[in-house]
Design an enzyme around this catalytic site. Structure first.
Site, PDB file in Angstrom:
ATOM      1  N   ARG A  67      28.820  22.508  23.862  1.00 60.93           N
ATOM      2  CA  ARG A  67      28.029  22.890  22.692  1.00 60.93           C
ATOM      3  C   ARG A  67      27.714  24.385  22.633  1.00 60.93           C
ATOM      4  NH1 ARG A  67      27.346  17.689  23.645  1.00 60.93           N
ATOM      5  NH2 ARG A  67      27.639  18.493  25.722  1.00 60.93           N
ATOM      6  N   THR A  68      27.149  24.911  23.714  1.00 56.38           N
ATOM      7  CA  THR A  68      26.639  26.287  23.666  1.00 56.38           C
ATOM      8  C   THR A  68      27.792  27.286  23.507  1.00 56.38           C
ATOM      9  OG1 THR A  68      24.939  25.493  25.183  1.00 56.38           O
ATOM     10  CG2 THR A  68      25.029  27.860  24.791  1.00 56.38           C
ATOM     11  N   LYS A  75      38.414  36.293  42.692  1.00 55.52           N
ATOM     12  CA  LYS A  75      38.781  37.218  43.793  1.00 55.52           C
ATOM     13  C   LYS A  75      37.535  37.841  44.396  1.00 55.52           C
ATOM     14  CE  LYS A  75      42.921  38.578  41.242  1.00 55.52           C
ATOM     15  NZ  LYS A  75      43.419  39.675  40.412  1.00 55.52           N
ATOM     16  N   ARG A  93      26.201  32.261  30.693  1.00 55.65           N
ATOM     17  CA  ARG A  93      25.623  31.076  31.357  1.00 55.65           C
ATOM     18  C   ARG A  93      25.953  31.199  32.837  1.00 55.65           C
ATOM     19  NH1 ARG A  93      26.050  24.857  29.636  1.00 55.65           N
ATOM     20  NH2 ARG A  93      24.515  25.675  28.183  1.00 55.65           N
ATOM     21  N   HIS A  95      16.849  28.167  28.755  1.00 57.48           N
ATOM     22  CA  HIS A  95      18.007  28.028  27.860  1.00 57.48           C
ATOM     23  C   HIS A  95      17.434  28.305  26.462  1.00 57.48           C
ATOM     24  CE1 HIS A  95      21.591  26.749  25.977  1.00 57.48           C
ATOM     25  NE2 HIS A  95      21.779  25.572  26.539  1.00 57.48           N
TER      26      HIS A  95
END
Ligand code: CP
Length: 310
Positions: free
Chosen positions: A58-59, A86, A108, A136
């Site tokens: 969704r986000t 890496k 995120r 959030h």
């Protein structure tokens, strides 16, 4: 009026007026969705980088759609195939994107405070799309937008947040937004998943109730949180069936709330565990409207941040 900071990191530091500004700005953007051309030229020439260290449907997609509807370009850094593998640090990754002259980084990350760390080091706009168990903010804003659209005034509303509050960044952002706008919030879930200190932090506006039947009585809205499977491994939930028995939102429990009680869920849902399918798909549910509203709210955030004083 505009947002005071160049970044959106949390709802804790936003004023009530700033939260209302974002909600009011999102309204006309939502109207755009019913038109044949759903795009405005507002952010033409700007670039939004999506930097997701954790999975998201969704986000991530809704930030991408929001940016495109504002005519911005998007770049999606696939962390699993990037130089993060890496060993490149978060700051070096952020500085690399900044050197490419992106205008926004939507991040995120599994660590609480990751977005703030980028915010301190970089000049580009940073938008927190979920950091650890911290916040959030755009989820909190879209939940609020959905409640306001359905019910008008948030002041005095009884909102229940149900489930794993302890590990939920959605719960924290909702708590800040709802209490700033004058809602009464009930936190409901197993004792191990509802921190007592949250109740104390927000004073009289927030109460804790471990009996779901008592919690939902006179509820105007119930925001059901996902049960995170890893929590059962930690021994915080004895079993899914026992959780569902005590804290699952079923139509039988929902009948105890107000007749027009709204049911929200940030997604993704565990159907049959924290929410029954008939409730998730039933007439009280606004879960898919939350998804639609998420795009309008994220458009408003990008638009307002672009106009903020850096
Ligand atoms: N609500 C939410 O954050 O969903 P995603 O994890 O799919 O982005």
């Amino acid at each position: 009026m505009n947002l005071k900071k160049k970044d959106l990191l949390d709802l804790q530091s936003l004023s009530k007026e700033e939260i209302e500004l974002i909600i009011e700005t999102a309204r006309p953007f939502k109207k755009l969705f019913t038109q044949s051309i759903k795009r405005v030229p507002t952010l033409r020439g700007k670039t939004v980088a999506l930097l997701f260290y954790e999975p998201s449907t969704r986000t991530r997609i809704s930030f991408e759609v929001a940016a495109k509807r504002l005519s911005a370009d998007t770049v999606d850094l696939a962390v699993s195939t990037s130089s993060v593998q890496k060993g490149e640090s978060l700051i070096d990754t952020g500085k690399t994107l900044e050197a490419m002259k992106v205008d926004f980084i939507v991040i995120r990350h599994q660590e609480s405070g990751a977005a703030e760390m980028l915010s301190d080091k970089l000049k580009v706009h940073i938008v927190n799309a979920g950091d650890g168990t911290h916040e959030h903010p755009t989820q909190g804003l879209l939940d609020l937008f959905t409640l306001k659209e359905k019910r008008g005034d948030i002041k005095g509303m009884n909102v229940v947040i149900l489930g794993d509050i302890a590990h939920s960044r959605v719960a924290r952002s909702n708590l800040w937004a709802l209490t700033k706008l004058g809602a009464k919030v009930t936190l409901c879930g197993p004792e191990a998943l509802v921190p007592q200190e949250l109740g104390k932090m927000f004073g009289k506006q927030v109460r804790i109730e471990h009996d779901i039947a008592k919690a939902v009585r006179s509820a105007d809205a119930i925001n059901v949180l996902r049960i995170q499977k890893e929590r059962m491994m930690d021994g915080l939930i004895p079993s899914f069936p026992s959780y569902t028995e005590q804290f699952g939102l079923t139509s039988k429990i929902l009948k105890l709330a107000k007749k027009d009680c709204l049911v929200l869920h940030p997604g993704p849902m565990n159907r049959g565990i924290e929410i029954s399918s008939d409730v998730a798909d039933g007439s009280h549910s606004v879960i898919l409207e939350q998804v639609t509203n998420g795009i309008a709210v994220r458009m408003a955030v990008l638009y307002l941040l672009a106009g903020s004083k850096v």
